[in-house]
Design a protein around this motif. Structure first.
Motif, PDB file in Angstrom:
ATOM      1  N   ASP A 144      -8.364 -15.631  11.149  1.00 22.29           N
ATOM      2  CA  ASP A 144      -7.512 -14.859  12.044  1.00 22.29           C
ATOM      3  C   ASP A 144      -6.120 -14.608  11.452  1.00 22.29           C
ATOM      4  N   LYS A 145      -5.786 -13.324  11.340  1.00 25.11           N
ATOM      5  CA  LYS A 145      -4.447 -12.874  10.931  1.00 25.11           C
ATOM      6  C   LYS A 145      -4.024 -13.411   9.562  1.00 25.11           C
ATOM      7  N   GLN A 146      -4.990 -13.687   8.707  1.00 23.85           N
ATOM      8  CA  GLN A 146      -4.668 -14.227   7.382  1.00 23.85           C
ATOM      9  C   GLN A 146      -5.055 -13.293   6.234  1.00 23.85           C
ATOM     10  N   GLY A 147      -5.710 -12.189   6.567  1.00 25.00           N
ATOM     11  CA  GLY A 147      -6.129 -11.279   5.511  1.00 25.00           C
ATOM     12  C   GLY A 147      -6.174  -9.851   5.996  1.00 25.00           C
ATOM     13  N   ILE A 148      -6.627  -8.988   5.130  1.00 25.23           N
ATOM     14  CA  ILE A 148      -6.876  -7.591   5.487  1.00 25.23           C
ATOM     15  C   ILE A 148      -8.386  -7.410   5.541  1.00 25.23           C
ATOM     16  N   TRP A 149      -8.892  -7.140   6.722  1.00 25.08           N
ATOM     17  CA  TRP A 149     -10.328  -6.935   6.926  1.00 25.08           C
ATOM     18  C   TRP A 149     -10.494  -5.505   7.435  1.00 25.08           C
ATOM     19  N   LEU A 150     -10.980  -4.639   6.580  1.00 28.63           N
ATOM     20  CA  LEU A 150     -10.910  -3.202   6.811  1.00 28.63           C
ATOM     21  C   LEU A 150     -12.176  -2.507   6.353  1.00 28.63           C
ATOM     22  N   SER A 151     -12.614  -1.499   7.111  1.00 31.63           N
ATOM     23  CA  SER A 151     -13.681  -0.605   6.664  1.00 31.63           C
ATOM     24  C   SER A 151     -13.230   0.838   6.844  1.00 31.63           C
ATOM     25  N   ILE A 152     -13.627   1.673   5.897  1.00 29.82           N
ATOM     26  CA  ILE A 152     -13.280   3.096   5.894  1.00 29.82           C
ATOM     27  C   ILE A 152     -14.560   3.915   5.965  1.00 29.82           C
ATOM     28  N   ILE A 153     -14.595   4.884   6.864  1.00 28.03           N
ATOM     29  CA  ILE A 153     -15.727   5.809   6.948  1.00 28.03           C
ATOM     30  C   ILE A 153     -15.360   7.087   6.197  1.00 28.03           C
ATOM     31  N   LEU A 154     -16.208   7.446   5.241  1.00 28.50           N
ATOM     32  CA  LEU A 154     -15.973   8.636   4.424  1.00 28.50           C
ATOM     33  C   LEU A 154     -17.178   9.574   4.518  1.00 28.50           C
ATOM     34  N   ARG A 155     -16.892  10.852   4.410  1.00 27.98           N
ATOM     35  CA  ARG A 155     -17.951  11.863   4.360  1.00 27.98           C
ATOM     36  C   ARG A 155     -17.673  12.740   3.131  1.00 27.98           C
ATOM     37  N   PRO A 156     -17.955  12.198   1.949  1.00 28.32           N
ATOM     38  CA  PRO A 156     -17.553  12.867   0.705  1.00 28.32           C
ATOM     39  C   PRO A 156     -18.468  14.024   0.320  1.00 28.32           C
ATOM     40  N   SER A 157     -17.909  14.951  -0.442  1.00 26.65           N
ATOM     41  CA  SER A 157     -18.685  16.055  -0.994  1.00 26.65           C
ATOM     42  C   SER A 157     -19.127  15.676  -2.403  1.00 26.65           C
ATOM     43  N   LEU A 158     -19.854  14.569  -2.496  1.00 30.21           N
ATOM     44  CA  LEU A 158     -20.353  14.056  -3.766  1.00 30.21           C
ATOM     45  C   LEU A 158     -21.870  13.961  -3.702  1.00 30.21           C
ATOM     46  N   THR A 159     -22.506  13.866  -4.847  1.00 31.31           N
ATOM     47  CA  THR A 159     -23.938  13.609  -4.883  1.00 31.31           C
ATOM     48  C   THR A 159     -24.168  12.102  -4.745  1.00 31.31           C
ATOM     49  N   PRO A 160     -25.348  11.691  -4.301  1.00 30.22           N
ATOM     50  CA  PRO A 160     -25.622  10.250  -4.205  1.00 30.22           C
ATOM     51  C   PRO A 160     -25.405   9.514  -5.520  1.00 30.22           C
ATOM     52  N   GLU A 161     -25.681  10.182  -6.651  1.00 29.14           N
ATOM     53  CA  GLU A 161     -25.498   9.536  -7.950  1.00 29.14           C
ATOM     54  C   GLU A 161     -24.040   9.194  -8.218  1.00 29.14           C
ATOM     55  N   GLU A 162     -23.136   9.941  -7.572  1.00 27.42           N
ATOM     56  CA  GLU A 162     -21.708   9.714  -7.790  1.00 27.42           C
ATOM     57  C   GLU A 162     -21.114   8.648  -6.867  1.00 27.42           C
ATOM     58  N   ALA A 163     -21.894   8.147  -5.927  1.00 27.36           N
ATOM     59  CA  ALA A 163     -21.365   7.201  -4.938  1.00 27.36           C
ATOM     60  C   ALA A 163     -20.694   5.965  -5.548  1.00 27.36           C
ATOM     61  N   PRO A 164     -21.211   5.393  -6.661  1.00 24.61           N
ATOM     62  CA  PRO A 164     -20.523   4.224  -7.243  1.00 24.61           C
ATOM     63  C   PRO A 164     -19.075   4.477  -7.613  1.00 24.61           C
ATOM     64  N   LYS A 165     -18.712   5.747  -7.830  1.00 26.31           N
ATOM     65  CA  LYS A 165     -17.321   6.056  -8.153  1.00 26.31           C
ATOM     66  C   LYS A 165     -16.380   5.630  -7.026  1.00 26.31           C
ATOM     67  N   ILE A 166     -16.873   5.673  -5.792  1.00 27.76           N
ATOM     68  CA  ILE A 166     -16.029   5.321  -4.651  1.00 27.76           C
ATOM     69  C   ILE A 166     -15.641   3.851  -4.717  1.00 27.76           C
ATOM     70  N   THR A 167     -16.590   3.008  -5.125  1.00 24.01           N
ATOM     71  CA  THR A 167     -16.273   1.578  -5.281  1.00 24.01           C
ATOM     72  C   THR A 167     -15.195   1.385  -6.347  1.00 24.01           C
ATOM     73  N   LEU A 168     -15.289   2.149  -7.432  1.00 23.96           N
ATOM     74  CA  LEU A 168     -14.323   1.991  -8.519  1.00 23.96           C
ATOM     75  C   LEU A 168     -12.925   2.444  -8.121  1.00 23.96           C
ATOM     76  N   ILE A 169     -12.822   3.573  -7.388  1.00 20.02           N
ATOM     77  CA  ILE A 169     -11.480   4.004  -6.988  1.00 20.02           C
ATOM     78  C   ILE A 169     -10.895   3.038  -5.960  1.00 20.02           C
ATOM     79  N   THR A 170     -11.763   2.458  -5.121  1.00 18.03           N
ATOM     80  CA  THR A 170     -11.293   1.457  -4.153  1.00 18.03           C
ATOM     81  C   THR A 170     -10.744   0.243  -4.878  1.00 18.03           C
ATOM     82  N   ALA A 171     -11.455  -0.181  -5.921  1.00 21.15           N
ATOM     83  CA  ALA A 171     -11.016  -1.343  -6.695  1.00 21.15           C
ATOM     84  C   ALA A 171      -9.668  -1.090  -7.363  1.00 21.15           C
TER      85      ALA A 171
END
Length: 334
Positions: A144-171
């Motif tokens: 409780d109140k000790q971290g950042i616990w967050l989820s983002i909903i995205l609707r990207p104009s990418l192909t499924p093959e490009e989805a791993p890129k989202i993890t990399l930009i998040t990192a």
């Protein structure tokens, strides 16, 4: 928004924000008269007074001085939606925000909301998770109140093959936000942020897609900010900003830094400029050039992590000299 006496949880649209709280946040440290608030926001003085009392119960320190008005001195460091909307540099993230005092898992809630049609950029935030999860179904400690616990909903104009890129930009966005705190963390492919080999933050990306189309992506981010201790089984593999710096770190400014960075890199990704983000990732990583062991659903690979390609896949040079392209898996550094 009608503020509750408890920290609650309802969805808020950016167009339906609490203008009184937002005005005080944008004028933090300065006195704002009740008359000014009433005229600018078209609300009665009585309504303002009632809202001020609710804000105080939430933990906002507000001075009330006759003839001067109200002055917001300190905020409670909670992820109340207006704390995000006060930053005009954040554009599409937070078009809708679901904020919870406690939730099972922000990612599980976000997946439900995405299926129900939640818009691109929707955020799900909680002060605590009781069923927080990492990759492969592992539990993620979310006190409780000790971290950042967050989820983002995205609707990207990418192909499924490009989805791993989202993890990399998040990192990249996560690592750079943490580094602004003076902590030289590094990225372990594909989804962990480490400090001296201990996990400081993690990313969980879940995708709903068809053969040639992404329906939505849910990106979960967990950052251990002010966690003072971990269960015994995690003591040797997890850490927090508090344990590293031995001081309390304000979570809201860290969250805002991350969101602004994410928007920047996501916009570059949508424009087809992933190569620049990839360079950033390589500068921040602690995986390439090292021996690794990767365990996937139906495979196990050992070798040297040589590179990542334009889709975010990890290229492994095995002991027999052959190369293997890995899209996902559980990585151990050697």
């Amino acid at each position: 928004m009608v503020m509750e006496e408890e920290i609650l949880i309802k969805a808020q649209d950016k167009e339906n924000k609490n203008e009184i709280l937002l005005y005080l946040l944008k004028n933090k440290g300065n006195y704002v008269s009740g008359e000014e608030l009433s005229e600018k926001l078209k609300v009665t003085r009585t309504a303002i007074w009632k809202h001020i009392n609710v804000f105080k119960k939430l933990g906002y320190e507000i001075d009330s001085v006759p003839r001067l008005g109200y002055c917001l001195k300190n905020s409670p460091d909670l992820f109340i939606p207006e704390e995000i909307w006060k930053d005009d540099n954040i554009k599409f993230l937070g078009s809708k925000i679901y904020y919870f005092d406690t939730i099972g898992s922000t990612n599980e809630k976000a997946k439900i909301l995405a299926l129900e049609g939640a818009p691109h950029g929707t955020l799900v935030l909680s002060e605590k998770q009781t069923k927080g999860k990492g990759r492969l179904g592992r539990k993620w400690e979310s006190p409780d109140k000790q971290g950042i616990w967050l989820s983002i909903i995205l609707r990207p104009s990418l192909t499924p093959e490009e989805a791993p890129k989202i993890t990399l930009i998040t990192a990249v966005a996560c690592a750079k936000a943490i580094r602004e705190q003076g902590v030289n963390c590094a990225i372990k492919w594909p989804n962990d942020i480490l400090y001296k080999e201990k996990k400081l933050a993690g990313i969980l990306t879940e995708i709903s897609a068809e053969m040639d189309k992404i329906n939505h992506v849910v990106v979960g981010i967990g950052i251990n900010v002010n966690t003072k201790s971990f269960p015994e089984e995690l003591e040797d593999i997890a850490t927090s900003l508090y344990l590293i710096k031995n001081e309390y770190i304000e979570r809201v400014p860290l969250l805002l830094t991350f969101l602004k960075g994410f928007e920047l890199y996501y916009s570059e990704l949508e424009k087809g400029n992933f190569s620049e983000v990839l360079k950033e990732w390589k500068n921040l990583n602690c995986t390439l050039g090292r021996k690794v062991r990767i365990i996937g659903k139906n495979f196990e690979v050992e070798g040297e992590a040589c590179d990542i390609d334009e889709f975010g896949a990890l290229l492994i040079k095995k002991d027999d000299g052959t190369f293997e392209r890995i899209l996902s898996g559980d990585v151990s550094l050697r």
